[in-house]
Design an enzyme around this catalytic site. Structure first.
Site, PDB file in Angstrom:
ATOM      1  N   ASN A  89       0.860  -1.181   0.000  1.00  0.00           N
ATOM      2  CA  ASN A  89       0.000   0.000   0.000  1.00  0.00           C
ATOM      3  C   ASN A  89       0.896   1.230   0.000  1.00  0.00           C
ATOM      4  O   ASN A  89       1.776   1.342   0.851  1.00  0.00           O
ATOM      5  CB  ASN A  89      -0.899   0.001   1.245  1.00  0.00           C
ATOM      6  N   GLN A 105      -2.172   2.853   3.032  1.00  0.00           N
ATOM      7  CA  GLN A 105      -0.931   2.820   3.805  1.00  0.00           C
ATOM      8  C   GLN A 105      -1.153   3.500   5.149  1.00  0.00           C
ATOM      9  O   GLN A 105      -1.649   4.628   5.213  1.00  0.00           O
ATOM     10  CB  GLN A 105       0.213   3.506   3.043  1.00  0.00           C
ATOM     11  N   HIS A 154       6.882  -1.086   3.204  1.00  0.00           N
ATOM     12  CA  HIS A 154       6.817  -2.497   3.590  1.00  0.00           C
ATOM     13  C   HIS A 154       5.985  -3.265   2.570  1.00  0.00           C
ATOM     14  O   HIS A 154       5.146  -2.693   1.881  1.00  0.00           O
ATOM     15  CB  HIS A 154       6.226  -2.653   4.995  1.00  0.00           C
ATOM     16  N   HIS A 191       3.552  -6.728   2.064  1.00  0.00           N
ATOM     17  CA  HIS A 191       2.772  -7.762   2.740  1.00  0.00           C
ATOM     18  C   HIS A 191       2.923  -9.091   2.006  1.00  0.00           C
ATOM     19  O   HIS A 191       2.783  -9.145   0.781  1.00  0.00           O
ATOM     20  CB  HIS A 191       1.279  -7.409   2.729  1.00  0.00           C
TER      21      HIS A 191
HETATM   22  P1  5GP Z   1      -0.263  -0.759   5.733  1.00  0.00           P
HETATM   23  O1  5GP Z   1      -1.740  -0.540   5.757  1.00  0.00           O
HETATM   24  O2  5GP Z   1       0.516   0.468   6.162  1.00  0.00           O
HETATM   25  O3  5GP Z   1       0.213  -1.334   4.438  1.00  0.00           O
HETATM   26  O4  5GP Z   1      -0.012  -1.924   6.757  1.00  0.00           O
HETATM   27  C1  5GP Z   1       0.537  -1.784   8.016  1.00  0.00           C
HETATM   28  C2  5GP Z   1       0.508  -3.149   8.639  1.00  0.00           C
HETATM   29  O5  5GP Z   1       1.335  -3.135   9.765  1.00  0.00           O
HETATM   30  C3  5GP Z   1      -0.902  -3.572   9.110  1.00  0.00           C
HETATM   31  O6  5GP Z   1      -1.251  -4.817   8.513  1.00  0.00           O
HETATM   32  C4  5GP Z   1      -0.757  -3.672  10.617  1.00  0.00           C
HETATM   33  O7  5GP Z   1      -1.507  -4.718  11.180  1.00  0.00           O
HETATM   34  C5  5GP Z   1       0.743  -3.862  10.810  1.00  0.00           C
HETATM   35  N1  5GP Z   1       1.250  -3.305  12.046  1.00  0.00           N
HETATM   36  C6  5GP Z   1       0.980  -2.070  12.539  1.00  0.00           C
HETATM   37  N2  5GP Z   1       1.650  -1.874  13.697  1.00  0.00           N
HETATM   38  C7  5GP Z   1       2.357  -3.010  13.927  1.00  0.00           C
HETATM   39  C8  5GP Z   1       3.220  -3.411  14.978  1.00  0.00           C
HETATM   40  O8  5GP Z   1       3.501  -2.675  15.927  1.00  0.00           O
HETATM   41  N3  5GP Z   1       3.755  -4.642  14.887  1.00  0.00           N
HETATM   42  C9  5GP Z   1       3.482  -5.483  13.850  1.00  0.00           C
HETATM   43  N4  5GP Z   1       4.054  -6.676  13.863  1.00  0.00           N
HETATM   44  N5  5GP Z   1       2.668  -5.141  12.835  1.00  0.00           N
HETATM   45  C10 5GP Z   1       2.101  -3.917  12.874  1.00  0.00           C
END
Ligand code: 5GP
Ligand code: ZN
Length: 135
Positions: free
Chosen positions: A86, A93, A99, A101
């Site tokens: 994202n 995001q 990052h 997934h």
């Molecule tokens: P985004 O939406 O930014 O692509 O995804 C962020 C991801 O990071 C989400 O799936 C969320 O669950 C994960 N995430 C957020 N904070 C933490 C954390 O402190 N530790 C871990 N292991 N994952 C996290």
């Protein structure tokens, strides 16, 4: 970056279930997984999104991504997997440290894919031209 959760996981200031790492990347389990084995690949240096990510790291990135994906898929017995990224708040995001997934998928797991839009051939051709016009 001082306030970044993922930088703090890299530096071990915050805990995470780390399942792999090398010189440039770390891989840990997502804290709110979409599926069993949902993991994130995170570069150790802070880049906001994929457009900040250095292109000369792409080979190392893909090698690490493949290695971790194979391990996860084997461990959880997945039938398939999504690799997702994202970029920007509009795209979902939430953590602004780039990052990727890795989401294991299972036959009939009930997760829905993105819905498609109905666009006419003219509309698609117009978008193509708009993109080609950007230099
Ligand atoms: P985004 O939406 O930014 O692509 O995804 C962020 C991801 O990071 C989400 O799936 C969320 O669950 C994960 N995430 C957020 N904070 C933490 C954390 O402190 N530790 C871990 N292991 N994952 C996290
Ligand atoms: Zn960061």
């Amino acid at each position: 970056m001082t306030d970044c959760i993922f930088c703090k996981i890299v530096s071990r200031e915050l805990p995470a279930e780390i399942i792999g790492e090398d010189e440039n990347f770390i891989c840990f389990l997502d804290i709110k997984p979409i599926a069993k084995g949902h993991a994130l690949i995170v570069p150790k240096k802070h880049y906001k999104d994929i457009l900040e990510f250095p292109t000369d790291m792409e080979l190392d990135f893909f090698a690490f991504l493949q290695k971790m994906t194979k391990k996860i898929i084997a461990a959880v017995g997945a039938h398939g997997y999504n690799i997702g990224m994202n970029n920007g708040a509009a795209a979902g995001q939430v953590i602004f440290h780039q990052h990727t997934h890795i989401i294991p998928r299972f036959n009939d797991d009930g997760l829905v894919s993105w819905p498609s839009k109905e666009l006419s051939p003219e509309e698609i051709a117009e978008i193509k031209q708009q993109i080609l016009n950007v230099h």
